[in-house]
Design a protein around this motif. Structure first.
Motif, PDB file in Angstrom:
ATOM      1  N   ALA A  23       0.912  -1.086   0.036  1.00 11.69           N
ATOM      2  CA  ALA A  23       0.035  -0.077  -0.011  1.00 11.69           C
ATOM      3  C   ALA A  23       0.944   1.414   0.258  1.00 11.69           C
ATOM      4  O   ALA A  23       0.197   2.368  -0.067  1.00 11.69           O
ATOM      5  CB  ALA A  23      -1.001   0.065   1.214  1.00 11.69           C
ATOM      6  N   HIS A  24       2.084   1.190   0.166  1.00 11.15           N
ATOM      7  CA  HIS A  24       3.160   2.432   0.120  1.00 11.15           C
ATOM      8  C   HIS A  24       3.520   2.601  -1.310  1.00 11.15           C
ATOM      9  O   HIS A  24       3.607   1.694  -2.173  1.00 11.15           O
ATOM     10  CB  HIS A  24       4.314   1.987   0.911  1.00 11.15           C
ATOM     11  N   PRO A  45      -0.001   3.375  -5.247  1.00 13.84           N
ATOM     12  CA  PRO A  45      -1.549   2.781  -5.211  1.00 13.84           C
ATOM     13  C   PRO A  45      -2.418   3.882  -4.300  1.00 13.84           C
ATOM     14  O   PRO A  45      -1.802   5.001  -3.847  1.00 13.84           O
ATOM     15  CB  PRO A  45      -1.319   1.781  -3.867  1.00 13.84           C
ATOM     16  N   SER A  46      -3.593   4.151  -4.908  1.00 15.27           N
ATOM     17  CA  SER A  46      -4.412   5.133  -4.372  1.00 15.27           C
ATOM     18  C   SER A  46      -5.127   4.481  -2.743  1.00 15.27           C
ATOM     19  O   SER A  46      -5.864   3.468  -3.193  1.00 15.27           O
ATOM     20  CB  SER A  46      -5.453   5.410  -5.339  1.00 15.27           C
ATOM     21  N   GLU A  47      -5.390   4.921  -1.637  1.00 13.30           N
ATOM     22  CA  GLU A  47      -5.618   4.391  -0.739  1.00 13.30           C
ATOM     23  C   GLU A  47      -6.847   5.187  -0.039  1.00 13.30           C
ATOM     24  O   GLU A  47      -7.706   4.715   0.425  1.00 13.30           O
ATOM     25  CB  GLU A  47      -4.588   4.406   0.501  1.00 13.30           C
ATOM     26  N   ASN A  48      -7.061   6.581  -0.196  1.00 17.95           N
ATOM     27  CA  ASN A  48      -8.205   7.085   0.573  1.00 17.95           C
ATOM     28  C   ASN A  48      -9.288   6.965  -0.236  1.00 17.95           C
ATOM     29  O   ASN A  48      -9.644   7.002  -1.361  1.00 17.95           O
ATOM     30  CB  ASN A  48      -7.712   8.915   0.390  1.00 17.95           C
ATOM     31  N   GLU A  49     -10.474   6.609   0.804  1.00 19.77           N
ATOM     32  CA  GLU A  49     -11.744   6.229   0.315  1.00 19.77           C
ATOM     33  C   GLU A  49     -12.291   7.541  -0.061  1.00 19.77           C
ATOM     34  O   GLU A  49     -12.400   8.557   0.614  1.00 19.77           O
ATOM     35  CB  GLU A  49     -12.534   5.664   1.493  1.00 19.77           C
ATOM     36  N   THR A  53      -6.384   9.604  -6.502  1.00 19.03           N
ATOM     37  CA  THR A  53      -5.066  10.131  -6.799  1.00 19.03           C
ATOM     38  C   THR A  53      -4.997  10.907  -7.986  1.00 19.03           C
ATOM     39  O   THR A  53      -5.249  10.232  -9.201  1.00 19.03           O
ATOM     40  CB  THR A  53      -4.052   8.940  -6.578  1.00 19.03           C
ATOM     41  N   GLU A 101      -9.557   4.238  -5.060  1.00 19.14           N
ATOM     42  CA  GLU A 101      -8.847   3.379  -3.828  1.00 19.14           C
ATOM     43  C   GLU A 101      -8.464   2.088  -4.148  1.00 19.14           C
ATOM     44  O   GLU A 101      -7.522   1.464  -3.421  1.00 19.14           O
ATOM     45  CB  GLU A 101      -9.640   3.678  -2.765  1.00 19.14           C
ATOM     46  N   THR A 102      -8.949   1.378  -5.171  1.00 20.34           N
ATOM     47  CA  THR A 102      -8.546  -0.055  -5.313  1.00 20.34           C
ATOM     48  C   THR A 102      -7.828  -0.197  -6.553  1.00 20.34           C
ATOM     49  O   THR A 102      -7.546  -1.337  -7.125  1.00 20.34           O
ATOM     50  CB  THR A 102     -10.052  -0.901  -5.664  1.00 20.34           C
ATOM     51  N   THR A 144       4.504   6.994   6.954  1.00 18.44           N
ATOM     52  CA  THR A 144       4.585   7.149   5.306  1.00 18.44           C
ATOM     53  C   THR A 144       6.289   7.332   5.049  1.00 18.44           C
ATOM     54  O   THR A 144       6.785   8.325   4.925  1.00 18.44           O
ATOM     55  CB  THR A 144       3.900   8.532   5.066  1.00 18.44           C
TER      56      THR A 144
END
Length: 203
Positions: A23-24, A45-49, A53, A101-102, A144
């Motif tokens: 995820a980094h 990767p894009s993580e924030n719901e 990005t 995010e996925t 991070t």
């Protein structure tokens, strides 16, 4: 059947941990040689719901001279240079909606590792569609962390060899995402085997 269930459970856990590790924002490969020409890959990767990005900036370490960038559909790049003409940073910007995010994107670029380089610390800055910025600049144990590439001594001929990208790494040195995908395939195979054995027992 108990053994098959235990295998499925262990594989599922391993896949989950691999997904977390990937995820980094990171730069591959994890190791290069001094005085080597190398293709690097930054995976984002894009993580924030609920947001996407839309931009990522990568600061280029002093120990590497970056010269070429592979185009990526739907994204453009802006290069920054110092007074000597050395590339110091590159920013990839989405031409559309960005990634959710996925999803993830990865960009390839070529560089030459300095003869006296010891370690390459890649600091990245990830921007989301709501304006939030995540700075991947911390220590290895930070939430991070910056991505770090170890640098080894050049080969016996005085030149390093490492033109491959992250996809060219041997099986024993796979990155977390590749490992996660391999484990997912193993889980699917084991599940199919378990289902076949159950059908055979019920006949």
């Amino acid at each position: 059947m108990k053994k098959i269930g235990a295998l499925l459970f262990a594989a599922t856990l391993a896949f989950g941990y691999a997904g977390m590790a990937s995820a980094h924002v990171r730069v591959a490969p994890d190791e290069v040689a001094q005085n080597a020409y190398q293709v690097f890959t930054i995976r984002v990767p894009s993580e924030n719901e609920g947001v996407k990005t839309t931009e990522v900036k990568l600061d280029v370490p002093d120990g590497v001279e970056v010269s070429r960038f592979e185009p990526y559909p739907g994204w453009s790049s802006v290069i920054e240079k110092n007074a000597d003409g050395k590339v110091t940073a590159v920013t990839w910007k989405s031409d559309g909606q960005g990634i959710g995010e996925t999803e993830f994107v990865q960009f390839n670029f070529q560089g030459h590792v300095a003869e006296d380089a010891k370690e390459l610390v890649w600091k990245a800055h990830q921007t989301y569609s709501d304006g939030a910025v995540v700075d991947w600049t911390g220590a290895p144990d930070a939430d991070t962390p910056a991505s770090v590439t170890a640098v080894t001594a050049a080969g016996g001929d005085g030149h390093g060899h490492g033109a491959g990208s992250a996809a060219d790494k041997p099986d024993g040195d796979r990155d977390p995402l590749t490992l996660g995908l391999a484990i997912a395939g193993l889980v699917a195979g084991l599940a199919a085997l378990a289902a076949a054995l159950l059908r055979r027992r019920t006949r």
